[in-house]
Design an enzyme around this catalytic site. Structure first.
Site, PDB file in Angstrom:
ATOM      1  N   THR A 106       0.886  -1.150   0.000  1.00 43.97           N
ATOM      2  CA  THR A 106       0.000   0.000   0.000  1.00 43.97           C
ATOM      3  C   THR A 106       0.921   1.196   0.000  1.00 43.97           C
ATOM      4  O   THR A 106       2.035   1.101   0.488  1.00 43.97           O
ATOM      5  CB  THR A 106      -0.847   0.026   1.297  1.00 43.97           C
ATOM      6  OG1 THR A 106      -1.538  -1.200   1.427  1.00 43.97           O
ATOM      7  CG2 THR A 106      -1.842   1.156   1.299  1.00 43.97           C
ATOM      8  N   GLY A 120      -5.533  -5.528   5.983  1.00 46.13           N
ATOM      9  CA  GLY A 120      -6.691  -4.655   5.869  1.00 46.13           C
ATOM     10  C   GLY A 120      -7.917  -5.073   6.664  1.00 46.13           C
ATOM     11  O   GLY A 120      -8.602  -4.235   7.249  1.00 46.13           O
ATOM     12  N   GLY A 156     -10.042  -3.766   0.809  1.00 44.31           N
ATOM     13  CA  GLY A 156      -9.324  -3.668   2.082  1.00 44.31           C
ATOM     14  C   GLY A 156      -9.628  -2.372   2.802  1.00 44.31           C
ATOM     15  O   GLY A 156     -10.644  -1.727   2.549  1.00 44.31           O
TER      16      GLY A 156
END
Lengths: 311, 311
Positions: A178, A232, A208
Protein backbone atom coordinates in the site's frame (compact mmCIF):
# COMPACT_ATOMS: atom_id res chain seq x y z
CA UNK A 1 11.06 32.03 9.91
CA UNK A 2 10.43 28.31 9.81
CA UNK A 3 7.50 27.44 7.66
CA UNK A 4 5.18 25.09 9.54
CA UNK A 5 4.89 22.34 6.97
CA UNK A 6 5.63 18.63 7.28
CA UNK A 7 4.96 15.40 5.43
CA UNK A 8 5.28 11.65 5.87
CA UNK A 9 4.80 8.82 3.40
CA UNK A 10 4.84 5.04 3.36
CA UNK A 11 5.29 2.41 0.67
CA UNK A 12 3.95 -0.58 2.58
CA UNK A 13 4.85 -2.63 5.64
CA UNK A 14 5.58 -6.29 6.28
CA UNK A 15 8.38 -8.80 6.64
CA UNK A 16 10.91 -6.44 5.16
CA UNK A 17 14.37 -7.52 6.30
CA UNK A 18 17.80 -6.33 5.21
CA UNK A 19 18.68 -9.95 4.45
CA UNK A 20 15.87 -10.11 1.89
CA UNK A 21 16.81 -7.00 -0.07
CA UNK A 22 19.84 -6.74 -2.34
CA UNK A 23 21.84 -3.52 -1.92
CA UNK A 24 20.74 -2.50 -5.42
CA UNK A 25 17.05 -3.00 -4.66
CA UNK A 26 17.42 -1.26 -1.32
CA UNK A 27 18.89 1.75 -3.12
CA UNK A 28 15.99 1.75 -5.57
CA UNK A 29 13.49 1.86 -2.70
CA UNK A 30 15.41 4.59 -0.88
CA UNK A 31 15.60 6.66 -4.05
CA UNK A 32 11.91 6.25 -4.87
CA UNK A 33 10.84 7.17 -1.33
CA UNK A 34 13.15 10.20 -1.33
CA UNK A 35 11.75 11.45 -4.62
CA UNK A 36 8.15 10.88 -3.50
CA UNK A 37 8.45 12.62 -0.15
CA UNK A 38 10.25 15.56 -1.72
CA UNK A 39 7.58 16.01 -4.38
CA UNK A 40 5.03 16.58 -1.65
CA UNK A 41 7.35 18.66 0.49
CA UNK A 42 8.18 20.97 -2.42
CA UNK A 43 4.49 21.69 -2.92
CA UNK A 44 4.02 22.44 0.78
CA UNK A 45 7.05 24.73 0.82
CA UNK A 46 5.76 26.67 -2.16
CA UNK A 47 2.47 27.31 -0.38
CA UNK A 48 0.50 24.42 -1.84
CA UNK A 49 -2.20 22.62 0.10
CA UNK A 50 -1.76 19.45 2.09
CA UNK A 51 -4.21 17.72 -0.28
CA UNK A 52 -2.04 18.61 -3.28
CA UNK A 53 1.09 17.49 -1.45
CA UNK A 54 -0.38 14.16 -0.31
CA UNK A 55 -1.69 13.55 -3.83
CA UNK A 56 1.68 14.35 -5.44
CA UNK A 57 3.60 12.02 -3.14
CA UNK A 58 1.13 9.19 -3.65
CA UNK A 59 1.14 9.73 -7.45
CA UNK A 60 4.93 9.45 -7.37
CA UNK A 61 4.68 6.12 -5.53
CA UNK A 62 1.86 4.92 -7.82
CA UNK A 63 4.04 5.64 -10.85
CA UNK A 64 6.93 3.59 -9.44
CA UNK A 65 6.72 -0.15 -10.25
CA UNK A 66 8.35 -1.03 -6.91
CA UNK A 67 5.21 -0.35 -4.88
CA UNK A 68 1.87 -2.15 -4.88
CA UNK A 69 -0.28 0.72 -6.15
CA UNK A 70 -0.91 2.21 -9.57
CA UNK A 71 1.67 0.91 -12.06
CA UNK A 72 3.09 -1.67 -9.65
CA UNK A 73 -0.30 -3.02 -8.52
CA UNK A 74 -0.32 -6.78 -7.97
CA UNK A 75 -2.24 -9.18 -10.20
CA UNK A 76 -5.69 -10.36 -9.10
CA UNK A 77 -7.03 -13.89 -9.58
CA UNK A 78 -7.86 -13.35 -13.23
CA UNK A 79 -4.59 -11.64 -14.13
CA UNK A 80 -5.91 -8.10 -13.93
CA UNK A 81 -5.39 -5.23 -11.54
CA UNK A 82 -8.02 -3.91 -9.14
CA UNK A 83 -7.03 -0.84 -7.22
CA UNK A 84 -8.45 1.07 -4.25
CA UNK A 85 -7.66 4.61 -3.06
CA UNK A 86 -8.91 7.34 -0.76
CA UNK A 87 -8.10 10.93 0.09
CA UNK A 88 -9.38 13.22 2.87
CA UNK A 89 -8.77 16.77 4.02
CA UNK A 90 -9.02 17.85 7.62
CA UNK A 91 -10.65 21.30 7.52
CA UNK A 92 -14.15 20.37 6.33
CA UNK A 93 -13.69 16.59 6.42
CA UNK A 94 -14.24 16.32 2.68
CA UNK A 95 -13.16 13.01 1.23
CA UNK A 96 -13.27 10.76 -1.81
CA UNK A 97 -12.66 7.05 -2.25
CA UNK A 98 -12.74 4.44 -5.00
CA UNK A 99 -12.61 0.65 -4.91
CA UNK A 100 -11.84 -2.07 -7.46
CA UNK A 101 -10.99 0.28 -10.31
CA UNK A 102 -9.13 -1.03 -13.33
CA UNK A 103 -6.75 0.65 -15.79
CA UNK A 104 -6.75 3.93 -13.88
CA UNK A 105 -3.19 5.28 -13.99
CA UNK A 106 -3.43 7.07 -10.65
CA UNK A 107 -6.31 5.92 -8.45
CA UNK A 108 -5.54 8.65 -5.91
CA UNK A 109 -6.31 11.27 -8.57
CA UNK A 110 -9.65 9.56 -9.19
CA UNK A 111 -10.39 9.60 -5.46
CA UNK A 112 -9.57 13.31 -5.38
CA UNK A 113 -11.86 13.89 -8.34
CA UNK A 114 -14.68 12.09 -6.47
CA UNK A 115 -14.05 14.38 -3.50
CA UNK A 116 -14.01 17.55 -5.58
CA UNK A 117 -16.47 16.92 -8.39
CA UNK A 118 -19.07 14.47 -7.14
CA UNK A 119 -21.76 14.66 -4.49
CA UNK A 120 -20.65 11.25 -3.35
CA UNK A 121 -17.78 10.02 -1.21
CA UNK A 122 -17.27 6.44 -2.35
CA UNK A 123 -17.58 5.00 -5.87
CA UNK A 124 -16.88 1.39 -6.77
CA UNK A 125 -15.84 -0.68 -9.77
CA UNK A 126 -16.80 0.17 -13.34
CA UNK A 127 -19.04 3.00 -12.12
CA UNK A 128 -16.05 4.70 -10.53
CA UNK A 129 -14.08 4.29 -13.76
CA UNK A 130 -16.96 5.76 -15.76
CA UNK A 131 -16.94 8.78 -13.44
CA UNK A 132 -13.21 9.08 -14.07
CA UNK A 133 -13.63 8.99 -17.87
CA UNK A 134 -16.18 11.81 -17.65
CA UNK A 135 -13.82 13.85 -15.50
CA UNK A 136 -10.58 13.66 -17.44
CA UNK A 137 -8.83 10.96 -15.41
CA UNK A 138 -5.96 9.25 -17.26
CA UNK A 139 -6.32 5.56 -18.13
CA UNK A 140 -3.66 3.11 -19.23
CA UNK A 141 -3.90 -0.23 -20.99
CA UNK A 142 -2.94 -3.49 -19.31
CA UNK A 143 0.63 -3.33 -20.66
CA UNK A 144 1.36 -0.31 -18.52
CA UNK A 145 0.55 -2.31 -15.38
CA UNK A 146 2.59 -5.31 -16.49
CA UNK A 147 5.52 -5.49 -14.09
CA UNK A 148 7.64 -8.62 -14.43
CA UNK A 149 8.15 -9.37 -10.72
CA UNK A 150 4.43 -8.86 -10.02
CA UNK A 151 3.61 -11.29 -12.79
CA UNK A 152 6.01 -13.85 -11.33
CA UNK A 153 4.43 -13.38 -7.90
CA UNK A 154 1.05 -14.11 -9.43
CA UNK A 155 2.28 -17.17 -11.37
CA UNK A 156 3.52 -18.57 -8.06
CA UNK A 157 0.06 -18.57 -6.51
CA UNK A 158 -2.47 -18.30 -9.33
CA UNK A 159 -3.35 -21.99 -9.49
CA UNK A 160 -3.86 -22.18 -5.75
CA UNK A 161 -6.66 -20.89 -3.60
CA UNK A 162 -4.24 -18.76 -1.71
CA UNK A 163 -3.77 -15.08 -2.03
CA UNK A 164 -0.97 -12.99 -0.67
CA UNK A 165 -0.75 -9.52 0.63
CA UNK A 166 2.18 -8.60 -1.56
CA UNK A 167 4.27 -11.70 -1.89
CA UNK A 168 7.67 -10.58 -2.93
CA UNK A 169 11.26 -11.66 -3.39
CA UNK A 170 11.24 -14.53 -0.93
CA UNK A 171 8.54 -16.82 0.43
CA UNK A 172 9.44 -15.64 3.92
CA UNK A 173 8.49 -12.11 2.99
CA UNK A 174 4.96 -11.03 3.79
CA UNK A 175 4.33 -7.51 2.66
CA UNK A 176 1.29 -5.29 2.89
CA UNK A 177 1.59 -3.38 -0.32
CA UNK A 178 0.00 0.00 0.00
CA UNK A 179 1.27 3.53 -0.41
CA UNK A 180 0.17 6.60 1.45
CA UNK A 181 0.95 10.12 2.56
CA UNK A 182 -0.06 12.55 5.27
CA UNK A 183 0.74 16.25 5.23
CA UNK A 184 0.37 19.53 7.10
CA UNK A 185 0.36 22.70 5.00
CA UNK A 186 1.22 26.27 6.02
CA UNK A 187 -2.46 27.09 6.42
CA UNK A 188 -2.77 24.53 9.20
CA UNK A 189 -4.69 22.01 7.14
CA UNK A 190 -4.06 18.28 7.38
CA UNK A 191 -4.62 15.73 4.62
CA UNK A 192 -4.23 11.98 4.13
CA UNK A 193 -4.14 9.80 1.01
CA UNK A 194 -3.79 6.04 0.50
CA UNK A 195 -3.61 3.85 -2.62
CA UNK A 196 -3.21 0.12 -3.11
CA UNK A 197 -3.33 -2.78 -5.53
CA UNK A 198 -4.56 -5.07 -2.76
CA UNK A 199 -3.61 -8.72 -2.52
CA UNK A 200 -1.93 -10.86 -5.20
CA UNK A 201 -4.42 -13.39 -6.60
CA UNK A 202 -7.30 -11.73 -4.74
CA UNK A 203 -10.78 -12.91 -5.64
CA UNK A 204 -14.37 -11.93 -5.09
CA UNK A 205 -13.84 -8.18 -5.39
CA UNK A 206 -12.09 -8.00 -2.03
CA UNK A 207 -11.85 -4.46 -0.64
CA UNK A 208 -9.32 -3.67 2.08
CA UNK A 209 -8.99 -0.79 4.53
CA UNK A 210 -7.30 1.71 2.19
CA UNK A 211 -10.49 3.25 0.71
CA UNK A 212 -12.45 3.04 3.96
CA UNK A 213 -12.65 6.46 5.60
CA UNK A 214 -11.89 5.93 9.30
CA UNK A 215 -10.11 2.60 8.76
CA UNK A 216 -7.16 3.08 6.36
CA UNK A 217 -7.46 6.81 5.74
CA UNK A 218 -8.59 9.75 7.88
CA UNK A 219 -7.84 13.45 8.37
CA UNK A 220 -9.20 16.01 10.81
CA UNK A 221 -7.53 19.33 11.65
CA UNK A 222 -8.67 18.92 15.25
CA UNK A 223 -6.53 15.83 15.68
CA UNK A 224 -4.43 14.17 12.99
CA UNK A 225 -4.08 12.72 9.51
CA UNK A 226 -3.46 8.99 9.12
CA UNK A 227 -2.65 6.60 6.26
CA UNK A 228 -2.40 2.89 7.07
CA UNK A 229 -0.76 -0.16 5.56
CA UNK A 230 -1.32 -3.64 6.89
CA UNK A 231 -3.65 -6.60 7.08
CA UNK A 232 -6.69 -4.65 5.87
CA UNK A 233 -9.40 -6.86 7.36
CA UNK A 234 -8.12 -6.27 10.87
CA UNK A 235 -7.62 -2.58 10.22
CA UNK A 236 -11.28 -2.33 9.12
CA UNK A 237 -12.56 -4.15 12.22
CA UNK A 238 -10.43 -1.90 14.43
CA UNK A 239 -11.41 1.35 12.61
CA UNK A 240 -7.72 2.17 13.06
CA UNK A 241 -7.38 5.68 11.67
CA UNK A 242 -10.43 7.14 13.40
CA UNK A 243 -9.53 5.31 16.61
CA UNK A 244 -6.28 7.29 16.79
CA UNK A 245 -8.21 10.50 16.13
CA UNK A 246 -10.74 9.68 18.89
CA UNK A 247 -8.03 8.83 21.42
CA UNK A 248 -6.58 12.29 20.79
CA UNK A 249 -9.91 14.16 20.78
CA UNK A 250 -11.73 12.31 23.55
CA UNK A 251 -8.91 11.18 25.83
CA UNK A 252 -6.45 13.99 25.21
CA UNK A 253 -3.69 11.61 24.11
CA UNK A 254 -0.73 12.94 22.18
CA UNK A 255 -0.28 11.66 18.62
CA UNK A 256 2.53 9.40 19.80
CA UNK A 257 0.56 8.01 22.73
CA UNK A 258 -2.46 7.26 20.52
CA UNK A 259 -0.36 5.69 17.75
CA UNK A 260 1.59 3.56 20.21
CA UNK A 261 -1.57 2.24 21.87
CA UNK A 262 -3.25 1.37 18.57
CA UNK A 263 -0.28 -0.05 16.64
CA UNK A 264 1.75 -1.75 19.39
CA UNK A 265 -1.06 -2.87 21.70
CA UNK A 266 -4.59 -2.96 20.22
CA UNK A 267 -3.60 -4.17 16.75
CA UNK A 268 -1.05 -6.66 18.09
CA UNK A 269 -3.71 -8.21 20.35
CA UNK A 270 -5.94 -8.99 17.34
CA UNK A 271 -3.07 -10.06 15.09
CA UNK A 272 -3.28 -6.91 13.00
CA UNK A 273 0.16 -6.71 11.40
CA UNK A 274 1.14 -3.47 9.72
CA UNK A 275 1.79 0.18 10.37
CA UNK A 276 0.83 3.72 9.50
CA UNK A 277 2.08 7.25 8.98
CA UNK A 278 0.56 9.98 11.13
CA UNK A 279 0.87 13.72 11.54
CA UNK A 280 -0.90 16.09 13.93
CA UNK A 281 -1.91 19.72 13.60
CA UNK A 282 1.37 20.86 15.20
CA UNK A 283 3.40 18.94 12.65
CA UNK A 284 4.46 16.09 14.93
CA UNK A 285 5.11 12.96 12.88
CA UNK A 286 4.81 9.31 13.90
CA UNK A 287 5.72 6.31 11.74
CA UNK A 288 4.80 3.28 13.89
CA UNK A 289 4.66 -0.32 12.62
CA UNK A 290 4.48 -3.69 14.33
CA UNK A 291 5.86 -5.65 11.35
CA UNK A 292 9.54 -6.22 10.58
CA UNK A 293 9.79 -3.16 8.42
CA UNK A 294 7.93 -0.37 6.67
CA UNK A 295 9.06 1.65 3.66
CA UNK A 296 8.75 5.18 4.97
CA UNK A 297 10.00 8.72 4.66
CA UNK A 298 9.30 12.07 6.22
CA UNK A 299 10.29 15.71 6.23
CA UNK A 300 9.69 17.32 9.60
CA UNK A 301 9.07 20.92 10.66
CA UNK A 302 12.79 21.69 10.65
CA UNK A 303 13.19 20.26 7.16
CA UNK A 304 14.96 17.12 8.38
CA UNK A 305 14.54 14.30 5.89
CA UNK A 306 14.26 10.69 7.05
CA UNK A 307 14.09 7.73 4.67
CA UNK A 308 13.91 4.32 6.35
CA UNK A 309 13.05 0.71 5.59
CA UNK A 310 13.88 -1.48 8.59
CA UNK A 311 13.24 -1.28 12.32
CA UNK B 1 -36.57 -14.09 35.83
CA UNK B 2 -36.36 -11.47 33.14
CA UNK B 3 -34.20 -12.57 30.27
CA UNK B 4 -31.75 -9.86 29.38
CA UNK B 5 -32.46 -9.59 25.66
CA UNK B 6 -33.50 -6.56 23.62
CA UNK B 7 -33.70 -5.51 19.99
CA UNK B 8 -34.30 -2.41 17.88
CA UNK B 9 -34.82 -2.03 14.14
CA UNK B 10 -35.29 0.73 11.58
CA UNK B 11 -36.74 0.92 8.10
CA UNK B 12 -35.26 4.25 7.04
CA UNK B 13 -35.50 7.90 8.04
CA UNK B 14 -36.44 11.11 6.25
CA UNK B 15 -39.27 13.50 5.57
CA UNK B 16 -41.84 11.04 6.84
CA UNK B 17 -44.95 12.98 7.86
CA UNK B 18 -48.39 11.76 8.86
CA UNK B 19 -49.83 14.00 6.14
CA UNK B 20 -47.87 12.10 3.49
CA UNK B 21 -48.97 8.60 4.48
CA UNK B 22 -52.46 7.23 3.93
CA UNK B 23 -53.92 5.36 6.90
CA UNK B 24 -53.71 2.14 4.87
CA UNK B 25 -50.04 2.62 4.04
CA UNK B 26 -49.27 3.62 7.61
CA UNK B 27 -50.84 0.37 8.79
CA UNK B 28 -48.76 -1.61 6.30
CA UNK B 29 -45.58 -0.04 7.66
CA UNK B 30 -46.59 -0.63 11.27
CA UNK B 31 -47.44 -4.24 10.52
CA UNK B 32 -44.17 -4.89 8.66
CA UNK B 33 -42.09 -3.32 11.44
CA UNK B 34 -43.96 -5.29 14.10
CA UNK B 35 -43.37 -8.57 12.28
CA UNK B 36 -39.71 -7.78 11.68
CA UNK B 37 -38.87 -6.80 15.25
CA UNK B 38 -40.71 -9.82 16.63
CA UNK B 39 -38.84 -12.22 14.35
CA UNK B 40 -35.58 -11.09 15.91
CA UNK B 41 -37.00 -10.95 19.42
CA UNK B 42 -38.32 -14.50 19.18
CA UNK B 43 -34.86 -15.76 18.29
CA UNK B 44 -33.32 -13.89 21.23
CA UNK B 45 -35.96 -15.21 23.62
CA UNK B 46 -35.33 -18.79 22.52
CA UNK B 47 -31.63 -18.43 23.26
CA UNK B 48 -30.46 -17.49 19.78
CA UNK B 49 -27.55 -15.15 19.16
CA UNK B 50 -27.76 -11.42 18.53
CA UNK B 51 -26.25 -12.01 15.07
CA UNK B 52 -29.06 -14.44 14.18
CA UNK B 53 -31.67 -12.04 15.56
CA UNK B 54 -30.31 -9.00 13.72
CA UNK B 55 -30.09 -11.05 10.52
CA UNK B 56 -33.67 -12.34 10.86
CA UNK B 57 -35.13 -8.88 11.43
CA UNK B 58 -33.22 -7.42 8.49
CA UNK B 59 -34.21 -10.34 6.24
CA UNK B 60 -37.84 -9.67 7.14
CA UNK B 61 -37.45 -6.02 6.13
CA UNK B 62 -35.52 -6.97 2.97
CA UNK B 63 -38.36 -9.30 1.96
CA UNK B 64 -40.96 -6.53 2.34
CA UNK B 65 -41.39 -4.34 -0.76
CA UNK B 66 -42.12 -1.28 1.41
CA UNK B 67 -38.50 -0.76 2.39
CA UNK B 68 -35.49 0.21 0.28
CA UNK B 69 -33.49 -3.00 0.72
CA UNK B 70 -33.67 -6.46 -0.82
CA UNK B 71 -36.94 -6.87 -2.69
CA UNK B 72 -37.92 -3.21 -2.36
CA UNK B 73 -34.53 -1.83 -3.41
CA UNK B 74 -34.76 1.29 -5.55
CA UNK B 75 -33.79 1.37 -9.23
CA UNK B 76 -30.34 2.60 -10.21
CA UNK B 77 -29.56 4.74 -13.28
CA UNK B 78 -29.73 1.79 -15.67
CA UNK B 79 -32.91 0.30 -14.25
CA UNK B 80 -31.21 -2.32 -12.11
CA UNK B 81 -30.72 -2.79 -8.39
CA UNK B 82 -27.41 -2.44 -6.58
CA UNK B 83 -27.49 -3.29 -2.91
CA UNK B 84 -25.11 -2.89 0.02
CA UNK B 85 -25.16 -4.60 3.43
CA UNK B 86 -23.03 -5.21 6.50
CA UNK B 87 -23.18 -7.20 9.71
CA UNK B 88 -20.95 -7.15 12.81
CA UNK B 89 -20.83 -8.95 16.16
CA UNK B 90 -19.48 -7.36 19.30
CA UNK B 91 -17.58 -10.13 21.07
CA UNK B 92 -14.67 -10.63 18.68
CA UNK B 93 -15.47 -7.75 16.34
CA UNK B 94 -16.01 -10.10 13.42
CA UNK B 95 -17.81 -8.52 10.50
CA UNK B 96 -18.79 -8.91 6.86
CA UNK B 97 -19.88 -6.40 4.24
CA UNK B 98 -20.85 -6.33 0.58
CA UNK B 99 -21.37 -3.47 -1.86
CA UNK B 100 -23.09 -3.08 -5.22
CA UNK B 101 -24.43 -6.63 -5.38
CA UNK B 102 -27.19 -7.48 -7.84
CA UNK B 103 -29.95 -10.10 -7.76
CA UNK B 104 -29.07 -11.23 -4.24
CA UNK B 105 -32.36 -11.91 -2.44
CA UNK B 106 -31.02 -11.03 1.01
CA UNK B 107 -27.79 -9.01 0.95
CA UNK B 108 -27.52 -9.26 4.75
CA UNK B 109 -27.22 -13.04 4.44
CA UNK B 110 -24.41 -12.56 1.95
CA UNK B 111 -22.67 -10.16 4.37
CA UNK B 112 -23.02 -12.76 7.13
CA UNK B 113 -21.59 -15.41 4.83
CA UNK B 114 -18.57 -13.16 4.15
CA UNK B 115 -18.11 -12.78 7.91
CA UNK B 116 -18.37 -16.50 8.61
CA UNK B 117 -16.86 -18.18 5.57
CA UNK B 118 -14.30 -15.82 4.06
CA UNK B 119 -10.99 -14.49 5.28
CA UNK B 120 -12.10 -11.10 4.10
CA UNK B 121 -14.40 -8.45 5.54
CA UNK B 122 -15.58 -6.51 2.50
CA UNK B 123 -16.40 -7.84 -0.97
CA UNK B 124 -17.72 -5.71 -3.82
CA UNK B 125 -19.78 -6.10 -6.98
CA UNK B 126 -19.74 -9.20 -9.16
CA UNK B 127 -16.96 -10.71 -7.05
CA UNK B 128 -19.19 -10.59 -3.97
CA UNK B 129 -22.01 -12.22 -5.93
CA UNK B 130 -19.63 -14.95 -7.12
CA UNK B 131 -18.68 -15.62 -3.51
CA UNK B 132 -22.39 -15.86 -2.71
CA UNK B 133 -23.03 -18.36 -5.50
CA UNK B 134 -20.25 -20.58 -4.19
CA UNK B 135 -21.69 -20.40 -0.69
CA UNK B 136 -25.34 -21.19 -1.27
CA UNK B 137 -26.74 -17.66 -1.19
CA UNK B 138 -30.17 -17.31 -2.81
CA UNK B 139 -30.47 -15.24 -5.98
CA UNK B 140 -33.59 -13.88 -7.65
CA UNK B 141 -34.19 -12.62 -11.17
CA UNK B 142 -35.03 -8.98 -11.92
CA UNK B 143 -38.78 -9.62 -11.76
CA UNK B 144 -38.55 -10.33 -8.06
CA UNK B 145 -37.14 -6.85 -7.45
CA UNK B 146 -39.73 -5.14 -9.63
CA UNK B 147 -41.89 -3.10 -7.31
CA UNK B 148 -44.34 -0.78 -9.04
CA UNK B 149 -43.91 2.29 -6.84
CA UNK B 150 -40.10 1.99 -7.04
CA UNK B 151 -40.33 1.85 -10.82
CA UNK B 152 -42.50 4.96 -10.86
CA UNK B 153 -40.00 6.73 -8.60
CA UNK B 154 -37.27 5.88 -11.08
CA UNK B 155 -39.31 6.97 -14.12
CA UNK B 156 -39.75 10.35 -12.44
CA UNK B 157 -36.00 11.01 -12.31
CA UNK B 158 -34.34 8.66 -14.79
CA UNK B 159 -33.95 11.18 -17.60
CA UNK B 160 -32.46 13.74 -15.30
CA UNK B 161 -29.04 13.93 -13.73
CA UNK B 162 -30.59 13.88 -10.32
CA UNK B 163 -30.73 11.00 -7.97
CA UNK B 164 -32.81 10.70 -4.85
CA UNK B 165 -32.30 9.04 -1.57
CA UNK B 166 -35.61 7.25 -1.68
CA UNK B 167 -38.01 9.57 -3.42
CA UNK B 168 -41.42 8.43 -2.44
CA UNK B 169 -45.10 9.34 -2.50
CA UNK B 170 -44.66 13.09 -2.73
CA UNK B 171 -41.92 15.38 -4.04
CA UNK B 172 -41.72 16.89 -0.57
CA UNK B 173 -40.73 13.57 0.86
CA UNK B 174 -37.02 12.88 1.16
CA UNK B 175 -36.36 9.47 2.58
CA UNK B 176 -33.16 7.64 3.36
CA UNK B 177 -34.13 4.12 2.55
CA UNK B 178 -32.14 1.67 4.57
CA UNK B 179 -33.09 -1.06 7.00
CA UNK B 180 -31.19 -2.21 10.03
CA UNK B 181 -31.24 -3.96 13.36
CA UNK B 182 -29.26 -4.05 16.60
CA UNK B 183 -29.65 -6.71 19.26
CA UNK B 184 -28.42 -7.92 22.64
CA UNK B 185 -28.63 -11.67 23.31
CA UNK B 186 -28.79 -13.51 26.64
CA UNK B 187 -25.05 -14.24 26.45
CA UNK B 188 -24.30 -10.54 26.59
CA UNK B 189 -23.30 -10.27 22.92
CA UNK B 190 -24.25 -7.31 20.78
CA UNK B 191 -24.74 -7.32 17.01
CA UNK B 192 -25.67 -4.85 14.28
CA UNK B 193 -26.83 -5.31 10.68
CA UNK B 194 -27.71 -2.86 7.91
CA UNK B 195 -28.98 -3.31 4.34
CA UNK B 196 -29.90 -0.85 1.61
CA UNK B 197 -30.77 -0.35 -2.02
CA UNK B 198 -29.08 3.06 -1.98
CA UNK B 199 -30.34 6.02 -4.00
CA UNK B 200 -32.90 5.98 -6.80
CA UNK B 201 -31.18 6.62 -10.15
CA UNK B 202 -27.75 6.34 -8.55
CA UNK B 203 -24.81 6.23 -10.93
CA UNK B 204 -21.12 5.49 -10.88
CA UNK B 205 -21.30 2.59 -8.43
CA UNK B 206 -22.01 4.89 -5.50
CA UNK B 207 -21.48 3.25 -2.11
CA UNK B 208 -23.07 4.76 1.00
CA UNK B 209 -22.38 4.30 4.71
CA UNK B 210 -24.38 1.08 5.21
CA UNK B 211 -21.57 -1.39 4.35
CA UNK B 212 -18.83 0.72 5.92
CA UNK B 213 -17.82 -0.72 9.28
CA UNK B 214 -17.58 2.22 11.69
CA UNK B 215 -19.79 4.51 9.58
CA UNK B 216 -23.21 2.88 9.06
CA UNK B 217 -22.70 -0.31 11.04
CA UNK B 218 -20.71 -1.17 14.19
CA UNK B 219 -20.89 -3.48 17.21
CA UNK B 220 -18.63 -3.89 20.23
CA UNK B 221 -19.63 -5.59 23.48
CA UNK B 222 -17.59 -2.99 25.38
CA UNK B 223 -19.86 -0.20 24.19
CA UNK B 224 -22.80 -0.56 21.80
CA UNK B 225 -24.24 -1.77 18.53
CA UNK B 226 -25.35 0.77 15.93
CA UNK B 227 -27.17 0.70 12.58
CA UNK B 228 -27.59 4.01 10.74
CA UNK B 229 -29.90 5.43 8.10
CA UNK B 230 -29.38 8.81 6.54
CA UNK B 231 -27.41 10.86 4.06
CA UNK B 232 -24.64 8.29 3.67
CA UNK B 233 -21.87 10.60 2.49
CA UNK B 234 -22.08 12.67 5.66
CA UNK B 235 -22.32 9.57 7.82
CA UNK B 236 -19.10 8.26 6.22
CA UNK B 237 -17.24 11.54 6.79
CA UNK B 238 -18.42 11.58 10.40
CA UNK B 239 -17.64 7.87 11.05
CA UNK B 240 -20.95 7.97 12.91
CA UNK B 241 -21.27 4.49 14.41
CA UNK B 242 -17.72 4.25 15.74
CA UNK B 243 -17.90 7.84 16.99
CA UNK B 244 -20.73 6.85 19.33
CA UNK B 245 -18.73 3.84 20.48
CA UNK B 246 -15.64 6.01 21.15
CA UNK B 247 -17.63 8.62 23.07
CA UNK B 248 -18.80 5.81 25.35
CA UNK B 249 -15.43 4.08 25.66
CA UNK B 250 -13.13 7.09 25.85
CA UNK B 251 -15.32 9.75 27.45
CA UNK B 252 -17.55 7.52 29.57
CA UNK B 253 -20.72 8.85 27.98
CA UNK B 254 -23.96 6.90 28.34
CA UNK B 255 -25.49 5.51 25.15
CA UNK B 256 -28.10 8.28 25.24
CA UNK B 257 -25.56 11.05 25.78
CA UNK B 258 -23.36 9.77 22.94
CA UNK B 259 -26.31 9.32 20.54
CA UNK B 260 -27.72 12.74 21.35
CA UNK B 261 -24.39 14.47 20.75
CA UNK B 262 -23.78 12.73 17.42
CA UNK B 263 -27.31 12.81 15.96
CA UNK B 264 -28.66 16.12 17.28
CA UNK B 265 -25.48 18.17 17.35
CA UNK B 266 -22.53 16.87 15.31
CA UNK B 267 -24.56 15.55 12.36
CA UNK B 268 -26.88 18.55 12.33
CA UNK B 269 -23.89 20.91 12.12
CA UNK B 270 -22.66 19.24 8.91
CA UNK B 271 -26.16 18.83 7.43
CA UNK B 272 -26.21 15.11 8.02
CA UNK B 273 -29.88 14.25 8.01
CA UNK B 274 -30.94 10.84 9.29
CA UNK B 275 -30.96 8.66 12.35
CA UNK B 276 -29.91 5.37 13.85
CA UNK B 277 -30.87 2.57 16.21
CA UNK B 278 -28.54 1.82 19.10
CA UNK B 279 -28.30 -0.61 21.97
CA UNK B 280 -25.71 -0.95 24.71
CA UNK B 281 -24.43 -3.95 26.64
CA UNK B 282 -26.99 -3.35 29.40
CA UNK B 283 -29.85 -3.44 26.91
CA UNK B 284 -30.55 0.29 26.87
CA UNK B 285 -32.07 1.30 23.55
CA UNK B 286 -31.88 4.63 21.73
CA UNK B 287 -33.68 5.50 18.48
CA UNK B 288 -32.53 9.06 17.69
CA UNK B 289 -33.16 10.85 14.37
CA UNK B 290 -32.89 14.46 13.25
CA UNK B 291 -35.21 14.05 10.26
CA UNK B 292 -39.02 14.36 10.35
CA UNK B 293 -39.53 10.68 10.98
CA UNK B 294 -37.92 7.27 11.10
CA UNK B 295 -39.60 3.90 10.70
CA UNK B 296 -38.56 2.12 13.88
CA UNK B 297 -39.47 -0.56 16.38
CA UNK B 298 -37.99 -2.05 19.50
CA UNK B 299 -38.54 -4.61 22.22
CA UNK B 300 -36.87 -3.60 25.45
CA UNK B 301 -35.59 -5.62 28.44
CA UNK B 302 -39.06 -5.79 29.96
CA UNK B 303 -40.56 -7.01 26.69
CA UNK B 304 -42.27 -3.71 25.93
CA UNK B 305 -42.85 -3.33 22.20
CA UNK B 306 -42.64 0.07 20.51
CA UNK B 307 -43.48 0.63 16.84
CA UNK B 308 -43.21 4.24 15.68
CA UNK B 309 -42.99 6.31 12.52
CA UNK B 310 -43.19 10.01 13.35
CA UNK B 311 -41.52 12.27 15.87
Amino acid sequence: MTKIVAIAIHGGAGTILKSLLSPELELEYITALTIAVNKGYLILNQGGSSIEAAEASVVSLEDCPLFNAGRGAVFNAVGGHEMDAAIMEGSELRCGAVSSVQNVKNPVRLAKSVMEKSEHVFLGGEGAAEFGRLNGIEFQNDDYFYVEHRYQQWLDVKDSDSYSLDHSVAPAEKKFGTVGAVALDMYGNLAAATSTGGMTNKKFGRIGDSPIIGAGTYANNKTCAISCTGHGELFIRSVVAYDISCLMEYKGYSLKHACDLVVYDKLVRVGGEGGLVAIDAKGNIELPFNSKGMYRASVDLEGNVKVLIYK
